[in-house]
Enzyme design. Structure first.
Site, PDB file in Angstrom:
ATOM      1  N   CYS A   1      57.122  -8.955  74.230  1.00  0.00           N
ATOM      2  CA  CYS A   1      56.048  -9.622  74.349  1.00  0.00           C
ATOM      3  C   CYS A   1      56.230 -10.548  72.801  1.00  0.00           C
ATOM      4  O   CYS A   1      55.840 -11.821  73.330  1.00  0.00           O
ATOM      5  CB  CYS A   1      54.933  -8.744  73.995  1.00  0.00           C
ATOM      6  SG  CYS A   1      54.886  -7.507  72.962  1.00  0.00           S
ATOM      7  N   CYS A   2      56.547 -10.165  72.033  1.00  0.00           N
ATOM      8  CA  CYS A   2      56.617 -10.871  70.604  1.00  0.00           C
ATOM      9  C   CYS A   2      57.390 -12.234  70.636  1.00  0.00           C
ATOM     10  O   CYS A   2      56.985 -13.224  70.227  1.00  0.00           O
ATOM     11  CB  CYS A   2      56.939  -9.857  69.387  1.00  0.00           C
ATOM     12  SG  CYS A   2      55.696  -8.810  69.094  1.00  0.00           S
TER      13      CYS A   2
ATOM     14  N   GLY B   1      43.146  -4.191  82.467  1.00  0.00           N
ATOM     15  CA  GLY B   1      43.144  -3.318  81.176  1.00  0.00           C
ATOM     16  C   GLY B   1      43.659  -4.138  79.975  1.00  0.00           C
ATOM     17  O   GLY B   1      43.268  -4.031  78.894  1.00  0.00           O
TER      18      GLY B   1
ATOM     19  N   CYS C   1      52.556  -9.991  67.858  1.00  0.00           N
ATOM     20  CA  CYS C   1      51.585 -10.638  68.638  1.00  0.00           C
ATOM     21  C   CYS C   1      50.138 -10.504  68.086  1.00  0.00           C
ATOM     22  O   CYS C   1      49.176 -11.229  68.805  1.00  0.00           O
ATOM     23  CB  CYS C   1      51.732  -9.930  70.000  1.00  0.00           C
ATOM     24  SG  CYS C   1      53.127 -10.502  70.977  1.00  0.00           S
TER      25      CYS C   1
ATOM     26  N   HIS D   1      48.178  -4.947  84.437  1.00  0.00           N
ATOM     27  CA  HIS D   1      48.924  -6.239  83.599  1.00  0.00           C
ATOM     28  C   HIS D   1      48.882  -7.342  84.774  1.00  0.00           C
ATOM     29  O   HIS D   1      49.326  -8.427  84.450  1.00  0.00           O
ATOM     30  CB  HIS D   1      50.115  -6.177  83.102  1.00  0.00           C
ATOM     31  CG  HIS D   1      49.762  -5.381  81.630  1.00  0.00           C
ATOM     32  ND1 HIS D   1      49.605  -4.138  81.511  1.00  0.00           N
ATOM     33  CD2 HIS D   1      50.320  -5.850  80.378  1.00  0.00           C
ATOM     34  CE1 HIS D   1      49.550  -3.738  80.117  1.00  0.00           C
ATOM     35  NE2 HIS D   1      49.966  -4.740  79.552  1.00  0.00           N
TER      36      HIS D   1
ATOM     37  N   GLU E   1      49.284   1.034  69.211  1.00  0.00           N
ATOM     38  CA  GLU E   1      49.329  -0.225  68.801  1.00  0.00           C
ATOM     39  C   GLU E   1      47.763  -0.593  68.212  1.00  0.00           C
ATOM     40  O   GLU E   1      47.447  -1.835  68.741  1.00  0.00           O
ATOM     41  CB  GLU E   1      49.929  -1.125  69.602  1.00  0.00           C
ATOM     42  CG  GLU E   1      51.188  -0.594  70.386  1.00  0.00           C
ATOM     43  CD  GLU E   1      51.839  -1.416  71.393  1.00  0.00           C
ATOM     44  OE1 GLU E   1      53.049  -1.152  71.241  1.00  0.00           O
ATOM     45  OE2 GLU E   1      51.230  -2.200  71.852  1.00  0.00           O
TER      46      GLU E   1
END
Lengths: 654, 654
Positions: free
Chosen positions: B421-422, B196, B343, B145, B325
């Site tokens: 993240c959301c 990725g 997201c 990431h 996910e």
């Protein structure tokens, strides 16, 4: 209290079950031997999507050879792989009881000889620990399956001794039990815990029934009593092992998964791993029967009620989730992500039958019958060499192939599975189907006819012949001979039949059902009893609490739950809508040439046409669909998945 | 090609969206800062049932302090935790653009200062690798990431520069990009692979739009081109690391999960991790727009078509499974086991808007609107401090609590999540909602009104005022001033409205829709355009291929999808059956006091009575149920789960 008849006293005359019993002897048993001997070129599949699961070969017999020192090599497969061999031997035993076979007996003897060679001097026997971790014996009970394997060994030994009179396997088993008794018990210095996977409890109680020796019942009582008494037992074992430098890990032990969160007698709900739960319940019932333990029996009744009124599929499948192969909550019965392991329905049969022997009510047999004709029978292919682990109630391959949450669902039965508990379990259970036909009381004065199957029962002082072409015909004749003694014939009148009429020597008899059985008590001199009935095509509605089955019906006729396969219809089975009223006009059609002979149903359905507008979009406002009338063909659930990959649905949309 | 208006040129006058924008400024942004600074006593929940997931604290800011050498300690949290801070800064940037706030700006400056201190001399920046694995930088791209975080940093930097004119964050971001450009590329010796998790692609293209520097677009093109070119790229990295003694493991890399099984321009289906898929598609579209890459745009169109016609929930939720996910297969849209990450719907908005800018068709805005008003808005609680990761379409707590297959489904929004993240993604997206109201063409002669929101748009040489109380009222007035220039006003006419009437200065105008927009071209001198319409209560039918929605309808009114919660009705929502015909008589009732003001719907339903016979059994033959008429109350989907744990259903049974 009731008891079983020896299976060689019940002679099947019926084509439906006879096919299975003979096929198990002629095809399944030889096939399974070869697989266990790594002598079949087949594709073994993992039981669920997990690449760490062993699936290269069975190796079950080779493991014994290695443990016996006859071969070099490493143990391969699950730590409980030995039990495959034991269950196979049990299946062989029943087959030999029904029809002796010298060659098969010699093969079994050779396996028994091998098992004997693998057994250690002190009686210990489990090839995994012998070969891989000899210093961990009985020290990792949360997963070890040592007593589980011992239980299956006992069941095989009892069966084989009954079949052949030979006692070698029994000696091996008794030596194992002695070793267990030496290590486990409330006496100081002994292990005060039970195997993570139940089985020994029901087996020890069976061993008590077979030998009459109370010490075996006592040991069974111990294992049922000690379980969950100290919920930290398994953790303490782990801790001690780490302390002693034997292991170095801290596995998370889920006490609900293995039903050790409290003592079984205090348990009231079906939770955790479904097979463990129901093997335990079977053991509890069998123990309670002999020990007159009312508390234990009440626990059994509560667990039973929880299963059948809240957690069982219409096929008598149980275990709503792949996660832990387990029960979930009340009324949670998803049709596509469920587990419904064949072994779990088998365990439900065992549990039901034990309960029936204590409390002779038809409700137990009803569930047993539901499992036999549906959730268990679906576990094997018609030809007997392919087996399901998971028995879904709904399969849309195009969907489930791409959804990892359904990765455990297969559309066709594999030849074998990495965890091969189900195939030999199927063989030993269906291979001794006779035991479920009739039951009698302790005094030998009441005979229960549980299932409609053409058969002849021999018992001391008489015989009972059941003549019928059921399920092809709805007419059953009983011919009971008791040399003029008073005796009671109890015939179960299933809930799925309609308008039953009972005749004795052609004279109508009033039917008063007691606990689901009609009772005929008299001095029998060979009178003919005849039962005539109808088997309407039934719409089954699920409890409204079951969200998965809202707006849907299942179809049942006789003991058979039906399903639709797309091979008989168009694809997109979800576009067929069946009005329950149409079932009255369903066509019932016996098809001797299909799937070894099945009765098909043809029902008029509203078939929704998927028009072109749907190619572009997922959702439309105020859409009016177009319907055409179309016949929907249904087949018995047990026979699905035998004709190539296709869609299958049990619960049809209204 | 269209372009966005600067968000400070669009002034919201609307109460519905203004509430959110102000709430994000006043509550969400301060709250999120405190959480990231470990300064809130809240219960952080794992996003799914996996005890290995970090959830003790955020630590996002502390990680920067540790990387900067200002504090001792260990990195905590996900390796991409830095991106939480960047997304928060981006949300702050938009808030400052809309309403300057010195205090908030100072806080942001302090965070930017900290980020600058954490950045290494050569430009590298990702606290996880800096603190934990400095020798693995850019060497584990399958999960690292690093470029994902860089992308979010760029987006924040652009926003902050626009908002404040300050260039510190931009300098940091450009230094990161320089470092990346130094290490990645087709030149010999450089890394020829992509992150990725996509994000840098869309961010670099945005950086190109912001700076006009083609090198950033070229780098974006490189990352989209190199992805999947060598499907073994990630495995080779792993191998090299093991060879160099840096790591010692062989992770299984799922190339579909990260869309690297082939080059993006050759991809036609939405597969794998949903957010990655749609961030990539957004990047592809943005790149294609600037590079005129027809092949890339065609790939975008195919992916778009696959998502919206086969893989999208009615709420514009995407990602049908928790496993990865991810997207699953076509028409696989289970309502209870789905993922529908907030997201992912946000990403769908981004993708839709980019596509619209290339191809100005209402179909893109329709999906964008569906996501904004439903699947994204549901991601946060009304009060703005609780957030969903997973947005289910159906929740029965009594069932899902006991089913591990639904372990990822929560019934109430947690304050924060281990993988967060959301929450900041919600803040940055809804906090800049203005950008979606209007779009204009390159030449500045056509203005698209995409959504009905009371607002005022300023543009060079004119202004457009939209006056409406929508969604409370169905009347929208436009007041366009262009100093007498020729200009085209395009107003989107959504599919969910009925009988639209258009007036210019009170005179009816014929409506000819082109690509879903009505077009008014003239020299504008402040004429009033008025649109009047109806918003009927709509029954939504799902594509018959969607098995999960057979025999069910959803209800929509205006852009809002509705749901029923048991708190407004009786429990067992599955016992309510709604005939679509009844929707014509639905009561529409604005409730200012409930959930910050919502329009409730009351619909007559057939309510099935669960009689006592069902306590005993799961299945009954030929059962006739009892029905009572009962009103079913519905609320907009986005507002569910704000009033305590209860059942919720979007797809009602017919």
């Amino acid at each position: 209290m009731l008891r079983e008849f020896a299976i060689n006293k019940v002679h099947i005359k019926d084509t439906f079950w006879n096919y299975y019993v003979k096929n198990i002897k002629n095809k399944t048993i030889p096939f399974q031997y070869k697989v266990m001997d790594n002598d079949m070129d087949i594709n073994i599949e993992r039981e669920r999507e997990d690449e760490s699961l062993p699936a290269e070969k069975s190796n079950a017999l080779e493991n014994f050879r290695i443990a016996a020192g006859l071969k070099d090599g490493e143990h391969y497969g699950w730590f409980f792989q030995d039990s495959d061999v034991y269950k196979w031997l049990e299946a062989v035993s029943y087959s030999l009881q029904i029809s002796p076979d010298k060659e098969l007996e010699e093969l079994a003897d050779s396996v028994i000889d091998l098992i004997g060679k693998a057994q250690e001097k002190d009686g210990y026997l489990q090839t995994f620990f012998q070969v891989k971790f000899p210093n961990r014996k009985y020290r990792e009970l949360h997963y070890s399956h040592e007593l589980y394997c011992a239980g299956h060994l006992m069941e095989a030994a009892i069966g084989y001794t009954e079949a052949t009179g030979k006692r070698e396997l029994l000696q091996i088993a008794l030596k194992v039990v002695d070793n267990i008794a030496k290590h486990f018990g409330y006496e100081e210095g002994k292990i005060q815990g039970a195997d993570g996977h139940q089985e020994i409890e029901l087996a020890l109680a069976k061993l008590y029934e077979f030998t009459g020796k109370k010490k075996y019942l006592d040991l069974a009582v111990f294992f049922i009593d000690v379980r969950g008494k100290d919920p930290l037992f398994y953790d303490k074992q782990v801790e001690q092992n780490n302390k002693d430098g034997i292991t170095n890990d801290y596995p998370k032990i889920d006490l609900k998964y293995l039903q050790a969160y409290t003592q079984p007698k205090k348990q009231t709900k079906a939770v955790g791993h479904a097979v463990r739960m129901l093997y335990m319940a079977t053991g509890m019932a069998r123990i309670a029967k002999h020990s007159n333990d009312e508390q234990l029996f009440m626990a059994c009744k509560e667990i039973w009620r929880d299963v059948i009124s809240k957690k069982m599929y219409i096929t008598a499948g149980v275990g709503s989730t792949v996660h832990g192969e387990a029960f979930t909550g009340e009324y949670d019965l998803p049709n596509d992500t469920m587990y419904c392991e064949t072994c779990a329905s088998i365990a439900l049969i065992y549990f039901a039958y034990e309960m029936f022997k204590i409390e002779p009510k038809a409700e137990y047999i009803e569930i047993m019958e539901r499992a036999l004709y549906n959730g268990v029978l679906s576990g094997a292919s018609i030809e007997g060499k392919h087996f399901f682990y998971v028995n879904p109630l709904e399969v849309y391959p195009s969907i489930s192939k791409n959804n990892p949450g359904q990765g455990h669902v297969k559309y066709q039965r594999p030849n074998w599975l990495g965890c091969a508990c189900c195939p030999p379990n199927f063989a030993r259970t269906i291979g001794s189907i006779q035991r479920y036909f009739y039951t009698w009381d302790e005094e030998g004065q009441i005979i229960y006819s549980n299932l409609f199957v053409a058969s002849k029962l021999d018992f001391p002082g008489g015989s009972l012949e059941q003549m019928t072409e059921f399920p092809k015909q709805n007419r059953v004749k009983y011919h009971l001979k008791t040399d003029g003694q008073f005796a009671t014939l109890k015939i179960r009148i299933p809930q799925w039949l309609k308008n039953p009429l009972l005749y004795v020597e052609g004279i109508p008899v009033e039917m008063n059902l007691i606990d689901g059985y009609v009772e005929l008590k008299r001095k029998w001199n060979g009178e003919i009893v005849e039962l005539v009935f109808e088997t309407p095509v039934l719409a089954v509605t699920a409890n409204p609490n079951v969200v998965a089955d809202v707006n849907r019906i299942a179809i049942q006729r006789g003991p058979f739950v039906y399903c639709a396969e797309s091979i008989d219809n168009e694809e997109k089975l979800q576009t067929y809508h069946v009005n329950p009223k149409n079932l009255e006009r369903a066509k019932v059609c016996y098809q001797p040439g299909i799937l070894n002979g099945i009765t098909q149903l043809m029902v008029e359905a509203d078939h929704e046409l998927v028009d072109k507008s749907w190619q572009e979009t997922l959702y439309q406002f105020n859409f009016k669909g177009n319907i055409e009338k179309k016949e929907l063909t249904l087949i018995p659930y047990y026979s699905w998945g035998n004709r190539g990959e296709c869609e299958m649905v049990v619960w049809l949309y209204k």
